[in-house]
Design an enzyme around this catalytic site. Sequence first.
Site, short mmCIF file in Angstrom:
data_model
loop_
_atom_site.label_atom_id
_atom_site.label_comp_id
_atom_site.label_asym_id
_atom_site.label_seq_id
_atom_site.Cartn_x
_atom_site.Cartn_y
_atom_site.Cartn_z
N LYS A 201 22.32 46.49 19.34
CA LYS A 201 22.01 47.91 19.58
C LYS A 201 20.93 48.05 20.67
O LYS A 201 21.06 48.88 21.59
CB LYS A 201 21.52 48.55 18.28
CG LYS A 201 20.92 49.93 18.43
CD LYS A 201 21.96 50.95 18.80
CE LYS A 201 21.33 52.28 19.22
NZ LYS A 201 22.29 53.24 19.68
N CYS A 255 16.72 57.43 23.08
CA CYS A 255 17.31 56.09 22.90
C CYS A 255 16.99 55.18 24.09
O CYS A 255 16.24 54.21 23.95
CB CYS A 255 18.82 56.19 22.72
SG CYS A 255 19.28 56.84 21.12
N1 NAD Z 1 20.53 60.81 17.75
C1 NAD Z 1 21.27 59.89 18.34
O1 NAD Z 1 22.05 60.17 19.23
C2 NAD Z 1 21.14 58.44 17.94
C3 NAD Z 1 22.12 57.55 18.40
C4 NAD Z 1 22.06 56.23 17.98
C5 NAD Z 1 21.02 55.82 17.14
N2 NAD Z 1 20.08 56.71 16.70
C6 NAD Z 1 19.04 56.23 15.80
O2 NAD Z 1 19.29 56.76 14.50
C7 NAD Z 1 18.05 56.98 13.81
C8 NAD Z 1 17.96 58.42 13.36
O3 NAD Z 1 17.95 59.23 14.52
P1 NAD Z 1 18.18 60.80 14.46
O4 NAD Z 1 18.41 61.23 15.87
O5 NAD Z 1 19.17 61.14 13.40
O6 NAD Z 1 16.71 61.27 13.99
P2 NAD Z 1 16.28 62.71 13.50
O7 NAD Z 1 14.85 62.83 13.76
O8 NAD Z 1 17.23 63.74 14.02
O9 NAD Z 1 16.53 62.65 11.89
C9 NAD Z 1 15.83 61.84 11.02
C10 NAD Z 1 15.57 62.61 9.73
O10 NAD Z 1 14.96 61.72 8.79
C11 NAD Z 1 14.08 62.49 7.99
N3 NAD Z 1 13.18 61.57 7.29
C12 NAD Z 1 12.06 60.97 7.73
N4 NAD Z 1 11.55 60.16 6.77
C13 NAD Z 1 12.37 60.27 5.69
C14 NAD Z 1 12.39 59.67 4.40
N5 NAD Z 1 11.46 58.79 4.00
N6 NAD Z 1 13.38 60.00 3.57
C15 NAD Z 1 14.34 60.89 3.93
N7 NAD Z 1 14.38 61.48 5.15
C16 NAD Z 1 13.41 61.16 6.01
C17 NAD Z 1 13.43 63.43 8.99
O11 NAD Z 1 12.87 64.56 8.34
C18 NAD Z 1 14.61 63.78 9.90
O12 NAD Z 1 15.27 64.97 9.48
C19 NAD Z 1 16.95 56.56 14.80
O13 NAD Z 1 16.61 55.22 14.56
C20 NAD Z 1 17.64 56.69 16.14
O14 NAD Z 1 17.05 55.85 17.11
C21 NAD Z 1 20.13 58.02 17.08
#
Ligand code: NAD
Length: 398
Positions: A201, A255
């Site tokens: 990743k 990212c």
């Molecule tokens: N958004 C993308 O396009 C994308 C693509 C690939 C990978 N990722 C990865 O996926 C992961 C999540 O990204 P995202 O964009 O969904 O983030 P985001 O910030 O949109 O969502 C994460 C959520 O987790 C919640 N959270 C935090 N701590 C928590 C806990 N202890 N228990 C429950 N909920 C909790 C937050 O309130 C938030 O709503 C990251 O590691 C990111 O790098 C994101």
Amino acid sequence: MQVVIMGLGYIGLPTAALIAGKGFSVHGVDINMNIVDTINQGRIHIIEPDLEGLVHYSVKQGLLVASPEPKAADVFIIAVPTPFKENQKPDLSYFESATKMVLPHLTAGSLYIIESTSPVGTTEKMAGLIFAQRPELKDKLFIAYCPERVLPGNVIYELQHNDRVIGGINTTSTEAASAFYSKFVKGNLHATNARTAEMCKLVENAYRDVNIAFANELSMISDKAGIDVNELIELASKHPRVKILNPGPGVGGHCIAVDPWFIISDFEKEAKMIRQARETNNHKKDWVLMKIEEAARELETSLKRKPVIACMGLTYKADIDDIRESPSMDIFNALKKKNYAVLAVEPHIQNGSAIKFTPPGEAAQAADLLVYLVAHKSFRKIIAPAGKKVLDFCGALR
Ligand SMILES: NC(=O)c1ccc[n+]([C@@H]2O[C@H](COP(=O)([O-])OP(=O)(O)OC[C@H]3O[C@@H](n4cnc5c(N)ncnc54)[C@H](O)[C@@H]3O)[C@@H](O)[C@H]2O)c1
């Protein structure tokens, strides 16, 4: 099958809604109560095509319930954020807290999967944390890493059709996780170990960063050499084995601008090119700012007043509404801080935030200097009146 998803953001919520729509019983968990309440009303808090209908359906069918607390389930998916700290070292505290929350609900045979982007070794670290607290579960849990590689704006399609890399802490974990994903992923599932999947990743995003840095470096070299970089790239890419990306004002988003640091921080001596790419892409923003100021100074001399500058596009890439880590936004803010008269032009974001946006056509009339920072498709229709100075840093007008 009962599934708990920790984190209902851009990744967790579409995953929850998709698998609930396939008949799984999904218990989505978020620490933000506004998010929990919004989802339980069948609504969503993020912008993503086709998601609201899916969430609405799943909630009404009782297949998706949001909650601030996890509960017993067969599968636990971690989709919490992975930010970095001030020193660009990854902040694993979200993983630790989400893992501690699910700990009491794990039983023999539970499948624990991390989907969040993770530094190499995180899955093993979380396994260590789990077994330290629940030693009776040693060898009785399935623990795996399965990174997400979806494109915002096309998430529901890509969640089902993209290939997935799945790496367990042992072979049985890889097999258990693969069996789970095979129930809703139509793309190919590639089995490996957790460390390789984690690095895979990070490498995907570092690869993009390095290639964008190459294009950005070419743009600065070409400028000095008096060459049109866009023409240069088009011609060089006629070679059957050369495909150069487009330069821009830097790299943004959560990212590509972030994940390479997870490699650099753990492999400082080895990751020389990856670090250089990060630095080149960050430097490109300063270079663009310098070019804008240079043009503004020349205009000031001829106009005998400070020129009005229109920043055309503020998002981190074209045709989206996301400004996270956006270099264009940083350039706009830097110009404002230096007391230039600047117009913010961002047709993908509604007025109402702290920034007042000027419609593109109006900005083209009002500004002396038009600076294209994001190649939104709609900008191609804007025709600047004669006599305006135009700087295109992203090929918006090609
Ligand atoms: N958004 C993308 O396009 C994308 C693509 C690939 C990978 N990722 C990865 O996926 C992961 C999540 O990204 P995202 O964009 O969904 O983030 P985001 O910030 O949109 O969502 C994460 C959520 O987790 C919640 N959270 C935090 N701590 C928590 C806990 N202890 N228990 C429950 N909920 C909790 C937050 O309130 C938030 O709503 C990251 O590691 C990111 O790098 C994101």
